[in-house]
Design a protein around this motif. Structure first.
Motif, PDB file in Angstrom:
ATOM      1  N   HIS A  28       0.814  -1.216   0.000  1.00  0.00           N
ATOM      2  CA  HIS A  28       0.000   0.000   0.000  1.00  0.00           C
ATOM      3  C   HIS A  28       0.844   1.260   0.000  1.00  0.00           C
ATOM      4  O   HIS A  28       0.378   2.321  -0.422  1.00  0.00           O
ATOM      5  CB  HIS A  28      -0.985  -0.014   1.165  1.00  0.00           C
ATOM      6  CG  HIS A  28      -2.147  -0.903   0.911  1.00  0.00           C
ATOM      7  ND1 HIS A  28      -3.088  -0.616  -0.030  1.00  0.00           N
ATOM      8  CD2 HIS A  28      -2.499  -2.107   1.426  1.00  0.00           C
ATOM      9  CE1 HIS A  28      -3.981  -1.586  -0.078  1.00  0.00           C
ATOM     10  NE2 HIS A  28      -3.644  -2.515   0.801  1.00  0.00           N
ATOM     11  N   GLY A  29       2.070   1.164   0.492  1.00  0.00           N
ATOM     12  CA  GLY A  29       2.971   2.304   0.364  1.00  0.00           C
ATOM     13  C   GLY A  29       3.231   2.598  -1.106  1.00  0.00           C
ATOM     14  O   GLY A  29       3.131   3.744  -1.558  1.00  0.00           O
ATOM     15  N   LEU A  30       3.512   1.556  -1.868  1.00  0.00           N
ATOM     16  CA  LEU A  30       3.753   1.741  -3.305  1.00  0.00           C
ATOM     17  C   LEU A  30       2.498   2.286  -3.989  1.00  0.00           C
ATOM     18  O   LEU A  30       2.568   3.221  -4.786  1.00  0.00           O
ATOM     19  CB  LEU A  30       4.164   0.406  -3.934  1.00  0.00           C
ATOM     20  CG  LEU A  30       4.347   0.453  -5.450  1.00  0.00           C
ATOM     21  CD1 LEU A  30       5.571   1.278  -5.817  1.00  0.00           C
ATOM     22  CD2 LEU A  30       4.466  -0.938  -6.059  1.00  0.00           C
ATOM     23  N   MET A  31       1.345   1.707  -3.640  1.00  0.00           N
ATOM     24  CA  MET A  31       0.106   2.145  -4.294  1.00  0.00           C
ATOM     25  C   MET A  31      -0.153   3.628  -4.051  1.00  0.00           C
ATOM     26  O   MET A  31      -0.610   4.344  -4.932  1.00  0.00           O
ATOM     27  CB  MET A  31      -1.084   1.316  -3.786  1.00  0.00           C
ATOM     28  CG  MET A  31      -1.102  -0.122  -4.244  1.00  0.00           C
ATOM     29  SD  MET A  31      -0.767  -0.310  -6.004  1.00  0.00           S
ATOM     30  CE  MET A  31      -2.178   0.534  -6.718  1.00  0.00           C
ATOM     31  N   GLN A  32       0.157   4.100  -2.838  1.00  0.00           N
ATOM     32  CA  GLN A  32      -0.120   5.504  -2.556  1.00  0.00           C
ATOM     33  C   GLN A  32       0.666   6.457  -3.426  1.00  0.00           C
ATOM     34  O   GLN A  32       0.134   7.456  -3.901  1.00  0.00           O
ATOM     35  CB  GLN A  32       0.199   5.802  -1.103  1.00  0.00           C
ATOM     36  CG  GLN A  32      -0.965   5.532  -0.218  1.00  0.00           C
ATOM     37  CD  GLN A  32      -0.509   5.521   1.183  1.00  0.00           C
ATOM     38  OE1 GLN A  32      -0.277   6.569   1.751  1.00  0.00           O
ATOM     39  NE2 GLN A  32      -0.321   4.353   1.730  1.00  0.00           N
ATOM     40  N   VAL A  33       1.967   6.183  -3.630  1.00  0.00           N
ATOM     41  CA  VAL A  33       2.714   7.106  -4.478  1.00  0.00           C
ATOM     42  C   VAL A  33       2.184   7.048  -5.913  1.00  0.00           C
ATOM     43  O   VAL A  33       2.228   8.039  -6.639  1.00  0.00           O
ATOM     44  CB  VAL A  33       4.247   6.875  -4.433  1.00  0.00           C
ATOM     45  CG1 VAL A  33       4.818   7.357  -3.132  1.00  0.00           C
ATOM     46  CG2 VAL A  33       4.622   5.442  -4.717  1.00  0.00           C
ATOM     47  N   ILE A  34       1.666   5.878  -6.319  1.00  0.00           N
ATOM     48  CA  ILE A  34       1.107   5.774  -7.675  1.00  0.00           C
ATOM     49  C   ILE A  34      -0.178   6.592  -7.799  1.00  0.00           C
ATOM     50  O   ILE A  34      -0.348   7.367  -8.727  1.00  0.00           O
ATOM     51  CB  ILE A  34       0.861   4.286  -8.032  1.00  0.00           C
ATOM     52  CG1 ILE A  34       2.208   3.556  -8.121  1.00  0.00           C
ATOM     53  CG2 ILE A  34       0.105   4.163  -9.341  1.00  0.00           C
ATOM     54  CD1 ILE A  34       2.093   2.063  -8.340  1.00  0.00           C
ATOM     55  N   TYR A  35      -1.084   6.441  -6.830  1.00  0.00           N
ATOM     56  CA  TYR A  35      -2.306   7.260  -6.838  1.00  0.00           C
ATOM     57  C   TYR A  35      -1.956   8.753  -6.779  1.00  0.00           C
ATOM     58  O   TYR A  35      -2.467   9.555  -7.531  1.00  0.00           O
ATOM     59  CB  TYR A  35      -3.144   7.009  -5.587  1.00  0.00           C
ATOM     60  CG  TYR A  35      -3.946   5.737  -5.462  1.00  0.00           C
ATOM     61  CD1 TYR A  35      -5.140   5.578  -6.129  1.00  0.00           C
ATOM     62  CD2 TYR A  35      -3.548   4.746  -4.571  1.00  0.00           C
ATOM     63  CE1 TYR A  35      -5.917   4.439  -5.933  1.00  0.00           C
ATOM     64  CE2 TYR A  35      -4.307   3.610  -4.366  1.00  0.00           C
ATOM     65  CZ  TYR A  35      -5.495   3.457  -5.052  1.00  0.00           C
ATOM     66  OH  TYR A  35      -6.268   2.345  -4.851  1.00  0.00           O
ATOM     67  N   ARG A  36      -1.094   9.083  -5.831  1.00  0.00           N
ATOM     68  CA  ARG A  36      -0.848  10.498  -5.545  1.00  0.00           C
ATOM     69  C   ARG A  36      -0.194  11.219  -6.708  1.00  0.00           C
ATOM     70  O   ARG A  36      -0.401  12.415  -6.913  1.00  0.00           O
ATOM     71  CB  ARG A  36       0.049  10.654  -4.305  1.00  0.00           C
ATOM     72  CG  ARG A  36      -0.675  10.455  -2.998  1.00  0.00           C
ATOM     73  CD  ARG A  36       0.273  10.713  -1.837  1.00  0.00           C
ATOM     74  NE  ARG A  36       0.686  12.096  -1.786  1.00  0.00           N
ATOM     75  CZ  ARG A  36       0.114  13.024  -1.033  1.00  0.00           C
ATOM     76  NH1 ARG A  36      -0.892  12.711  -0.260  1.00  0.00           N
ATOM     77  NH2 ARG A  36       0.548  14.261  -1.058  1.00  0.00           N
ATOM     78  N   ALA A  37       0.648  10.494  -7.475  1.00  0.00           N
ATOM     79  CA  ALA A  37       1.323  11.140  -8.591  1.00  0.00           C
ATOM     80  C   ALA A  37       0.405  11.265  -9.803  1.00  0.00           C
ATOM     81  O   ALA A  37       0.799  11.814 -10.824  1.00  0.00           O
ATOM     82  CB  ALA A  37       2.583  10.361  -8.953  1.00  0.00           C
ATOM     83  N   GLY A  38      -0.816  10.755  -9.684  1.00  0.00           N
ATOM     84  CA  GLY A  38      -1.751  10.879 -10.798  1.00  0.00           C
ATOM     85  C   GLY A  38      -1.472   9.898 -11.923  1.00  0.00           C
ATOM     86  O   GLY A  38      -1.899  10.109 -13.054  1.00  0.00           O
ATOM     87  N   VAL A  39      -0.750   8.811 -11.616  1.00  0.00           N
ATOM     88  CA  VAL A  39      -0.546   7.772 -12.626  1.00  0.00           C
ATOM     89  C   VAL A  39      -1.872   7.070 -12.893  1.00  0.00           C
ATOM     90  O   VAL A  39      -2.196   6.721 -14.018  1.00  0.00           O
ATOM     91  CB  VAL A  39       0.511   6.750 -12.139  1.00  0.00           C
ATOM     92  CG1 VAL A  39       0.683   5.633 -13.155  1.00  0.00           C
ATOM     93  CG2 VAL A  39       1.826   7.451 -11.873  1.00  0.00           C
TER      94      VAL A  39
END
Lengths: 559, 41, 150
Positions: A28-39
């Motif tokens: 979920h740490g990885l998923m958050q940076v993906i969501y947050r960066a707008g990917v």
């Protein structure tokens, strides 16, 4: 030294359970940076919602992993230094409470009924199992602490004139802070929130709940940090091939933490209404006080490492640094600990910014905050946990490290990742990027009218760093589970490297007793927190009914 | 001056330099944000 | 008792803290940089509105709820001093004005207050920065500083 089969198994379970859950936390740490960066511009992936994942990430990484590890490391430390094993009944009770509580909270979170983040601010309401499970985890850790306290008192009776080992002082200081601060959150959870979430009470005083949470919440970070500090003082100098520059400095640092870790929690509430400015300023100033033991530690450890390096032939003002064993497989723990210290230079200093009264207006609740605390809890704390968990598993099972070269580079890879990640988050935070927000849906979605172009580059840096962190985390799992499940090749043991003091040090009774420090701790807490609690009680105009995160109308009990 | 075999004579010059650097970085970070804060009033 | 270098480290750390504290007090006294004011709560804060107190002094009473702020758009002339009041009708919300020294929590049963000057025209975005439920990432408001147009 040899350990009993029982204690060995307890420690192994207390490492295995949280590391297994950590796979969810790191995913979920990885998923958050993906969501947050707008990917991705989605509310959820694989049926797990962003905020549900954020809750799992926070609770597993910051509460479950750290608490289990502190108890496991405490068992090992007490047994190793005092040569006495904890009481089996108490140890078993503590383990059962912690594992059951964790499973309850995990089920509540995974089923999506507790997406309230790890701070669980009311009036957002979670399933009662989430609150009760977390409380059981905490109470389980208390049981271990009480048992160690008894062992220490007995040991001290028989060894009145010997200096208590620094690691034991550190462990007991840490769990005393933990016990006192968790009393407040236990009250919040068991008295305010559980009856309210079950519908027995209708409303809750939100400012009071927040104040009780932060009574716990800031001391919590020292509970994370002190096991690492114990390793810095007692293992690191030896690993580097030298001696501890000053044991007295270490004792002073630990007792300063004891008296100042708790009465500073209001520095998380500078933006809160209902709490007076005088209390906020007082607790801000006290936070500068709690920075002092960290300055002491920075110097003491640097001096110890310098001494070690000079013994290995190091010269010059700084050239000696290259004589330190950065990439030696046999002292891989050195790499984990030194990288944590490097991150903590920036983590500690940015923490001073956050706690500095009006400066907090620039950073409060922006991405600067997670940028900062990934330099602390994902820095010295997490790296020490990773390194020590592998160390303990290898020793207690008698198994050699799986992929020792990979094990040696993991902390360096992780550190590069965190530095990039935190730079991105802190930079974004200074430009107002909010924390705890699924920015991919709005602020970083070019199709949204709320699109915010300023945050594109900063959140991309977060993504790049987060990706590297994920790779390092994945490699850690390979090494940890690889070691865990391979064939044993030597006799199980616990054998910590022990750092001697550089100078002969006399026992100073003041730094080998708890009583005066405990009294001072109680006094400062009462002076700083009675006004805060009384403000929260008196200035709050109305209490709040419960809300589900998905629904803007309050939950009204069906009749 | 630097004789590691006689600890009483050991002067941690490198650690002192590190500590000065640490304080300097602290001042830069803290006052950087302090002046940012003042500029936003 | 303690090594002389350790002692110097402690003294330096105290001096550094003293410098920081002095700077904070200076900013508080000379530039009015302060944290949320503590006000007694009453029901009137639950009504969102913009008040003009005199020619260049305004009050904006913000009411936060899942998932919007009221007033969603506030118009303020350039050069005004604005008292901001924030409360919440439901859960905890955050209130942060982009590039401004305003960072408040909207808490049910409490009112956060600060004062800010708007000397530059522009659209100032307000973002909710505390998790307040599934619509949290939509929660935004604007303060438009250029009114009346000059």
């Amino acid at each position: 030294m040899n350990v009993s089969r029982f204690l060995k198994n307890v420690i192994l379970v207390e490492l295995f359970v949280p590391v297994l859950l950590l796979t969810i936390g790191i995913y979920h740490g990885l998923m958050q940076v993906i969501y947050r960066a707008g990917v991705i511009h989605q509310a959820s992936v694989a049926k797990l919602d962003y905020y549900q994942g954020l809750t799992l990430h926070g609770v597993i990484n910051a509460i479950v992993l750290t608490t289990f590890f502190a108890v496991a490391f405490g068992h090992a430390t007490i047994a190793f230094y005092l040569k006495r094993e904890p009481n089996p009944k108490a140890t078993m009770l503590s383990l059962v409470l912690m594992v059951t509580g964790t499973l309850m909270a995990a089920v509540a979170m995974l089923s999506g009924k507790a997406s309230v983040l790890y701070t669980f601010y009311p009036p957002l309401k979670a399933h009662p199992a989430f609150y009760i499970g977390t409380a059981m985890l905490i109470v389980g850790s208390w049981v271990a602490y009480w048992d160690w306290a008894i062992i220490y008192v007995q040991w001290k009776k028989e060894n009145r004139d010997s200096n208590t080992p620094l690691a034991v002082i550190g462990t007991l200081v840490n769990f005393t802070i933990w016990f006192v601060c968790t009393l407040a959150v236990a009250y919040e959870v068991l008295v305010l929130l559980v009856p309210w979430s079950l519908g027995w009470t209708t409303s809750v005083n939100v400012v009071l709940a927040r104040t009780l949470f932060w009574f716990f919440g800031h001391a919590l970070v020292y509970f994370w940090l002190l096991p690492s500090y114990i390793m810095f003082y007692t293992l690191l100098p030896k690993l580097a091939g030298g001696k501890l520059y000053s044991g007295t400095a270490g004792r002073i640092a630990f007792f300063l933490f004891l008296i100042l870790s708790i009465p500073i929690g209001v520095h998380h509430q500078f933006g809160d209404p209902s709490i007076g400015r005088g209390i906020k300023l007082t607790q801000s100033v006290l936070t500068f006080g709690v920075a002092i033991p960290s300055f002491i530690t920075a110097f003491t450890i640097a001096a110890s490492l310098e001494h070690a390096a000079r013994q290995r032939g190091g010269t010059g003002l700084y050239k000696w640094i290259w004589k330190l064993p950065f990439f030696r497989q046999d002292v891989y723990l050195f790499g984990y600990l030194i990288n944590g210290l490097i991150l903590f230079i920036f983590g500690g200093l940015t923490g001073l910014v956050n706690a500095s009264y009006s400066l907090n207006n620039v950073v409060h609740n922006t991405a600067f905050i997670p940028g900062h605390f990934h330099l602390t809890v994902a820095g010295p704390v997490f790296l020490a946990i990773l390194g020590m968990s592998i160390f303990l598993v290898s020793q207690l099972t008698g198994k050699k490290i799986f992929l020792p070269v990979i094990n040696t580079i993991i902390p360096y890879l992780w550190t590069v990742g965190v530095l990039i990640f935190s730079t991105g988050l802190m930079w974004g935070g200074l430009m107002g990027e909010p924390r705890r927000t699924n920015m991919g849906l709005t602020y970083l979605n070019p199709a949204s009218e709320q699109f915010h172009s300023y945050w594109v580059i900063s959140s991309m840096l977060g993504l790049a760093g987060g990706g590297i962190m994920f790779i390092a985390g994945f490699l850690y799992f390979v090494v940890f589970f690889g070691t865990f499940f391979r064939k044993p090749s030597f006799a199980p043991t616990i054998d910590f490297p022990v750092s001697e003091s550089l100078h002969p040090e006399k026992r100073i009774p003041l730094f080998d007793t708890f009583r005066p420090w405990l009294a001072l701790m109680a006094l400062i807490i009462l002076i700083t927190y009675i006004p805060a609690i009384s403000d929260a009680l008196n200035n709050t105009g109305r209490k709040a009914p419960p809300y589900l995160p998905s629904d803007p109308t309050p939950i009204v009990k069906k009749k | 001056m630097q004789d590691p075999n006689h600890p009483e004579k050991f002067v941690p010059r490198g650690a002192i330099a590190f500590f000065v650097l640490l304080v300097a970085i602290g001042l830069v970070i803290w006052f950087g944000i302090y002046f940012l804060m003042l500029s936003r009033i | 008792m303690i090594d002389k270098f350790e002692r110097n480290v402690i003294i330096t750390a105290f001096c550094l803290s003293g410098l920081f504290i002095f700077s904070l007090l200076y900013a508080m006294g000379a530039r009015k940089a302060d944290v949320t004011e503590c006000l007694p709560y009453d029901k009137s804060y639950e009504t969102a509105r913009v008040n003009q107190v005199d020619k260049s002094t305004y009050q904006i009473f913000y009411v936060a709820r899942m998932w919007n702020f009221e007033p969603a758009i506030a118009y303020i002339p350039v050069g005004s001093e604005v008292d901001l009041f924030v409360t919440s009708l439901d859960v905890v919300h955050g209130f942060n004005i982009y590039n401004k020294n305003v960072n408040l929590m909207g808490v049910p049963g409490g009112v956060a207050k600060t004062t800010i000057r708007f000397d530059q025209p522009g659209v100032y975005k307000v973002v909710c920065h505390e998790f307040c439920g599934t619509g949290h990432q939509n929660m935004q408001a604007e303060i438009i500083v250029n009114f009346p147009k000059k």
